[in-house]
Design an enzyme around this catalytic site. Sequence first.
Site, mmCIF file in Angstrom:
data_model
loop_
_atom_site.group_PDB
_atom_site.id
_atom_site.type_symbol
_atom_site.label_atom_id
_atom_site.label_comp_id
_atom_site.label_asym_id
_atom_site.label_seq_id
_atom_site.Cartn_x
_atom_site.Cartn_y
_atom_site.Cartn_z
ATOM 1 N N ASP A 195 17.922 10.657 -45.077
ATOM 2 C CA ASP A 195 16.992 10.701 -43.942
ATOM 3 C C ASP A 195 15.789 11.569 -44.304
ATOM 4 O O ASP A 195 15.873 12.424 -45.188
ATOM 5 C CB ASP A 195 17.652 11.363 -42.724
ATOM 6 C CG ASP A 195 18.724 10.503 -42.080
ATOM 7 O OD1 ASP A 195 18.950 9.372 -42.545
ATOM 8 O OD2 ASP A 195 19.340 10.986 -41.112
ATOM 9 N N ARG B 196 13.636 3.004 -46.208
ATOM 10 C CA ARG B 196 13.761 2.737 -44.769
ATOM 11 C C ARG B 196 12.526 3.335 -44.091
ATOM 12 O O ARG B 196 12.335 4.551 -44.074
ATOM 13 C CB ARG B 196 15.012 3.406 -44.210
ATOM 14 C CG ARG B 196 15.177 3.213 -42.702
ATOM 15 C CD ARG B 196 15.821 4.429 -42.076
ATOM 16 N NE ARG B 196 17.202 4.577 -42.452
ATOM 17 C CZ ARG B 196 17.822 5.769 -42.497
ATOM 18 N NH1 ARG B 196 17.182 6.880 -42.207
ATOM 19 N NH2 ARG B 196 19.083 5.844 -42.847
HETATM 20 P P1 FDA Z 1 8.896 2.996 -30.230
HETATM 21 O O1 FDA Z 1 9.059 4.470 -29.968
HETATM 22 O O2 FDA Z 1 7.550 2.419 -30.246
HETATM 23 O O3 FDA Z 1 9.817 2.203 -29.241
HETATM 24 C C1 FDA Z 1 9.796 0.801 -29.142
HETATM 25 C C2 FDA Z 1 10.698 0.401 -27.990
HETATM 26 O O4 FDA Z 1 12.054 0.675 -28.375
HETATM 27 C C3 FDA Z 1 10.491 1.238 -26.711
HETATM 28 O O5 FDA Z 1 9.587 0.659 -25.846
HETATM 29 C C4 FDA Z 1 11.877 1.279 -26.122
HETATM 30 O O6 FDA Z 1 12.075 0.141 -25.335
HETATM 31 C C5 FDA Z 1 12.781 1.236 -27.318
HETATM 32 N N1 FDA Z 1 13.225 2.587 -27.676
HETATM 33 C C6 FDA Z 1 12.758 3.358 -28.695
HETATM 34 N N2 FDA Z 1 13.422 4.548 -28.723
HETATM 35 C C7 FDA Z 1 14.275 4.511 -27.695
HETATM 36 C C8 FDA Z 1 15.226 5.424 -27.201
HETATM 37 N N3 FDA Z 1 15.425 6.631 -27.755
HETATM 38 N N4 FDA Z 1 15.955 5.065 -26.119
HETATM 39 C C9 FDA Z 1 15.801 3.863 -25.533
HETATM 40 N N5 FDA Z 1 14.903 2.945 -25.962
HETATM 41 C C10 FDA Z 1 14.159 3.268 -27.019
HETATM 42 N N6 FDA Z 1 13.186 9.444 -37.719
HETATM 43 C C11 FDA Z 1 12.919 10.354 -38.673
HETATM 44 O O7 FDA Z 1 12.007 11.171 -38.475
HETATM 45 N N7 FDA Z 1 13.645 10.400 -39.839
HETATM 46 C C12 FDA Z 1 14.623 9.499 -40.104
HETATM 47 O O8 FDA Z 1 15.240 9.559 -41.173
HETATM 48 C C13 FDA Z 1 14.912 8.514 -39.125
HETATM 49 N N8 FDA Z 1 15.873 7.569 -39.323
HETATM 50 C C14 FDA Z 1 15.998 6.510 -38.452
HETATM 51 C C15 FDA Z 1 16.861 5.452 -38.754
HETATM 52 C C16 FDA Z 1 16.902 4.342 -37.916
HETATM 53 C C17 FDA Z 1 17.805 3.202 -38.265
HETATM 54 C C18 FDA Z 1 16.090 4.298 -36.745
HETATM 55 C C19 FDA Z 1 16.100 3.109 -35.827
HETATM 56 C C20 FDA Z 1 15.289 5.361 -36.431
HETATM 57 C C21 FDA Z 1 15.229 6.476 -37.256
HETATM 58 N N9 FDA Z 1 14.392 7.551 -36.955
HETATM 59 C C22 FDA Z 1 14.170 8.510 -37.922
HETATM 60 C C23 FDA Z 1 13.748 7.669 -35.616
HETATM 61 C C24 FDA Z 1 12.339 7.074 -35.620
HETATM 62 O O9 FDA Z 1 11.472 7.893 -36.358
HETATM 63 C C25 FDA Z 1 11.769 6.901 -34.193
HETATM 64 O O10 FDA Z 1 11.679 8.165 -33.597
HETATM 65 C C26 FDA Z 1 12.581 5.997 -33.296
HETATM 66 O O11 FDA Z 1 13.060 4.880 -33.992
HETATM 67 C C27 FDA Z 1 11.723 5.501 -32.097
HETATM 68 O O12 FDA Z 1 10.656 4.739 -32.528
HETATM 69 P P2 FDA Z 1 10.643 3.116 -32.547
HETATM 70 O O13 FDA Z 1 10.244 2.748 -33.897
HETATM 71 O O14 FDA Z 1 11.937 2.581 -32.108
HETATM 72 O O15 FDA Z 1 9.485 2.638 -31.655
#
Ligand code: FDA
Length: 309
Positions: free
Chosen positions: A132, A182
């Site tokens: 990560d 990733r």
């Molecule tokens: P965005 O925040 O734009 O959300 C898109 C949509 O997804 C939202 O409108 C909502 O509907 C839904 N959604 C997103 N988050 C949600 C939540 N918590 N609860 C409910 N619905 C939600 N970060 C990091 O700094 N280091 C890392 O190593 C990782 N590793 C990692 C692995 C994997 C598999 C994932 C999916 C995420 C991470 N992250 C991470 C977290 C990442 O940086 C980020 O904070 C979250 O994925 C939220 O951003 P989105 O890309 O989902 O989009």
Amino acid sequence: MSLTRTALLRASKSQWLQQQVTHRSFTRRAVSKFMPGERVEDALAAAEGLAAQKLGAVFTQLGEDLTSLAEADGVRDHYLAVFDKIKARGIAGHVSVKPTQLGLNLSPEACARHLDTLAAKSAATGIFFWIDMEDSTYVDRTLDLYRGLRAKYDLVGIALQSYLRRTPRDLESLLPLKPRIRLVKGAYMEPGDVAYPVKRDVDNAFFDLGDEMLAHAAKGDLWPIFGTHDLNLVQRLANRAAERGVRDGAYEIHMLYGIRSAEQRELVASGRVVKTLISYGSAWFRWYMRRLAERPANILFVMKSVLSR
Ligand code: FDA
């Protein structure tokens, strides 16, 4: 960055708040939306349920910023056993760790040794091993650790964060390694000169970096994972993959347990390879506050749990 997000990320570092909430039954109920349980067995059982829906799994034990190296030894031993458990149960799973959970903030040498031990175990079991990315103060050290591992092992990948202004350069610097990456947006509180403060810029950077990763995937030089719940971005990148001739199995989409579950299944049905990152463990406070910060509407979910006590 919105005020609510800033406040929640700040609160994630409060020891006092952590002590107040972690033993309350209503918070524990709310947390269960994002994790099937605190034990690795809970995560493994959840993965078996997901496998029936053709979803793979990535396992991670919660915990970060350890205070003693003995704890890091324990985390290493825990993950060594997890590799064996995944293999014994025949689960299509990966393992993902945070370097500070293996002592990066206490002894970079000890952390490097633990990561090497785990990468060797990953090679022996054939189970993919992810690193990560934590807050920006750790990026250089984490990239160096990855470079060291990648020189020796195939099944190792690293997370990069699209909110960091430096990430295009980091991606370019990793390319000679034929990396497994990733891509995520980034979950920590960062100053504006380090990370884009406006979400639209973070989203645009995600698409540009993802497209660049696909360009290299088309040449067989990179294996891209898109770690996001942003379905618009997923669709746009899937379209780009098709335009660039990257087949469906040559990139993956990873999402978190409990978020967009129906959409994860729909993506599988449409031919995408999807894995669900399942967190477990008792040290969930900081991680949970970051999940709330990502979507402050989740606070409503916590409030409902309180009211339904
Ligand atoms: P965005 O925040 O734009 O959300 C898109 C949509 O997804 C939202 O409108 C909502 O509907 C839904 N959604 C997103 N988050 C949600 C939540 N918590 N609860 C409910 N619905 C939600 N970060 C990091 O700094 N280091 C890392 O190593 C990782 N590793 C990692 C692995 C994997 C598999 C994932 C999916 C995420 C991470 N992250 C991470 C977290 C990442 O940086 C980020 O904070 C979250 O994925 C939220 O951003 P989105 O890309 O989902 O989009």
